[in-house]
Design an enzyme around this catalytic site. Structure first.
Site, PDB file in Angstrom:
ATOM      1  N   CYS A  67      -5.290  -4.515   2.056  1.00  0.00           N
ATOM      2  CA  CYS A  67      -3.864  -4.838   2.188  1.00  0.00           C
ATOM      3  C   CYS A  67      -3.770  -6.031   3.132  1.00  0.00           C
ATOM      4  O   CYS A  67      -4.533  -6.989   2.987  1.00  0.00           O
ATOM      5  CB  CYS A  67      -3.065  -3.627   2.673  1.00  0.00           C
ATOM      6  SG  CYS A  67      -3.667  -2.860   4.183  1.00  0.00           S
ATOM      7  N   ARG A  99      -2.405   0.295   5.001  1.00  0.00           N
ATOM      8  CA  ARG A  99      -2.010   0.850   3.706  1.00  0.00           C
ATOM      9  C   ARG A  99      -3.229   1.151   2.845  1.00  0.00           C
ATOM     10  O   ARG A  99      -3.308   2.190   2.187  1.00  0.00           O
ATOM     11  CB  ARG A  99      -1.066  -0.118   2.982  1.00  0.00           C
ATOM     12  CG  ARG A  99       0.322  -0.195   3.561  1.00  0.00           C
ATOM     13  CD  ARG A  99       1.166  -1.294   2.894  1.00  0.00           C
ATOM     14  NE  ARG A  99       0.770  -2.634   3.313  1.00  0.00           N
ATOM     15  CZ  ARG A  99       1.334  -3.753   2.887  1.00  0.00           C
ATOM     16  NH1 ARG A  99       2.318  -3.696   1.977  1.00  0.00           N
ATOM     17  NH2 ARG A  99       0.938  -4.926   3.331  1.00  0.00           N
TER      18      ARG A  99
END
Length: 460
Positions: free
Chosen positions: A411, A416
């Site tokens: 990410c 994430r």
């Protein structure tokens, strides 16, 4: 008896006939159920309905039970193969646009007015709650089933995720802290940590809102640093673990108001070599929703002398720039999977105020995420638990991502992607890793042709 006498004999026979048509106690009966009270279905009938296009089987229990945990007295954990999920817990969530989100969820799962819907639970309550919600939304052909019957039959299999134990329910943590030996726990020393960014005195999630009794605060700055926000050196990570009392054989339970930092730390601990890393599924909210208390006192770190293993002992779990390039080059067997919003992926925004370049590594594929850098809705249910495996795999398939490939998730700076890597691990995928540097590292050399960048929608 007085009421019965008021009905004509013809009406009685008519009523009996209607009940026979609506019932679901035998055979391949698929008659519509127009009653607001769901009819009870038996195992033989349910077996006949699984896989039929006009029927949908729905697990209304907690996400933890669906994943594999033996909750509410079931003999076997997991869900009936072919079932989708719509947890009664989702109806209790206080979330923005809740009604819209839940209606979209129904559509995604094929729970529509045209379908016959079988709701199952194990506590005799969850199915009724979901049935009431479905009825309010115009769904009338509803039946219910007690999944304990299915789970108690040795001839009927339940489907669990390969590593479901990595995501734990609140009850599991509570039992552990009460001195019990819950399912999958091997008896090793354990530690519970609340994970968020910032010192504990400044963290609103640790002292102000409160934390699980005995939980120690971990500041994410203890495992990463700017400007790239990559993990610390192996030597510094070893000291971090020892300072927090973590060894390779410690059972580590991580949680937070936002689970993303927990997954970030969890992936780093697995890379280091901690054998048993767990994350509280749904974070702090799941603990509070279960009725457990929080405390607002500071629990201090208790160091250990040695981590007890070489760092890293699981080196391939996190990769760096050279390996990311290898994966992009191997297009047929590997995928570098972008866990950012669509706008970040196509270069409309960088997603971060401290990352100026926009775009993606040339050759990376979009793996979905959420609306911005702080969200991951495409991988979470409305209560922030893990979305079901079938829906995640279907989402990936659109981008040519398959479980048999070598997959590295990235990410902006690893948060994430760490959560999605964990979900992939829970599902049982093997050749998976986190590209730690992510877009922050790749885009740092924008003038270097060795790190080519793409923008716009990918060419088909």
């Amino acid at each position: 008896m007085q009421r019965i006498k008021k009905y004509s004999l013809a009406a009685v026979f008519l009523t009996i006939g209607m009940l026979s048509l609506a019932g679901c106690s035998s055979g391949n009966n698929t008659a519509k159920n127009d009653s607001t009270t769901p009819k009870t279905m038996e195992t033989k009938d349910l077996q006949d309905k699984i896989g039929k296009s006009d029927w949908v089987i729905v697990d209304t229990r907690s996400n933890d039970a669906f994943n594999g945990w033996k909750l509410d007295g079931v003999k076997k954990g997991g869900h009936i193969k072919g079932a989708t999920d719509f947890s009664a817990n989702w109806l209790k969530v206080d979330a923005k646009d809740k009604d819209k989100t839940l209606k979209e969820t129904l559509k995604t799962k094929g729970i529509t007015t045209e379908k016959n819907v079988v709701l199952y639970d194990a506590n005799g309550k969850d199915a009724d709650k979901v049935a009431e919600y479905l009825t309010k939304n115009g769904i009338k052909n509803i039946y219910k089933y007690d999944v304990k019957k299915w789970a108690s039959d040795d001839k009927l299999a339940m489907e669990s995720y390969a590593n479901y134990q990595m995501l734990v329910p609140a009850s599991w943590v509570n039992d552990l802290m009460d001195g019990k030996k819950p399912e999958t726990y091997t008896g090793t020393p354990y530690k519970v940590f609340e994970v968020s960014w910032g010192d504990e005195s400044k963290s609103p999630d640790y002292l102000k809102e409160g934390h699980i009794k005995g939980a120690v605060h971990i500041n994410t700055d203890e495992v990463e640093e700017g400007p790239l926000w990559n993990r610390l050196s192996d030597d510094r990570l070893k000291k971090f673990a020892e300072n927090n009392g973590i060894t390779a054989n410690t059972t580590v339970i991580l949680y937070g108001a936002d689970s993303m930092p927990s997954f970030r730390v969890g992936v780093i601990l697995k890379y280091m070599g901690v054998k048993d890393v767990r994350v509280l599924n749904g974070g702090t909210a799941s603990w509070k929703n279960a009725g457990y208390a929080l405390e607002k006192t500071s629990d201090k770190k208790v160091p250990v002398e040695s981590f007890g293993a070489a760092v890293p002992s699981n080196k391939g779990y996190i990769i760096d720039l050279p390996q990311a390039k290898e994966i992009i080059a191997d297009k047929q067997n590997s995928k570098l999977v972008d866990i950012r919003s669509w706008d970040e992926y196509i270069g409309k925004t960088s997603g971060y105020d401290y990352i100026k370049p926009k775009g993606r590594p040339a050759g990376a594929v979009w793996g979905h995420a959420g609306t911005d850098a702080s969200h991951l809705q495409d991988y979470r249910n409305i209560d922030n638990t893990m979305r079901n495996k079938d829906e995640i795999l279907a989402m990936w398939k659109q981008s040519g991502i398959t479980p048999d490939q070598r997959l590295a998730f990235y990410c902006g700076t690893g948060w994430r992607a760490a959560e999605v890597l964990t979900y992939a691990d829970v599902m049982g995928l093997k050749n998976i890793s986190l590209y730690d540097g992510g877009w922050n590292e790749w885009s740092g050399n924008t003038g270097n042709p060795a790190n080519p960048i793409e923008t716009g929608e990918p060419k088909k």
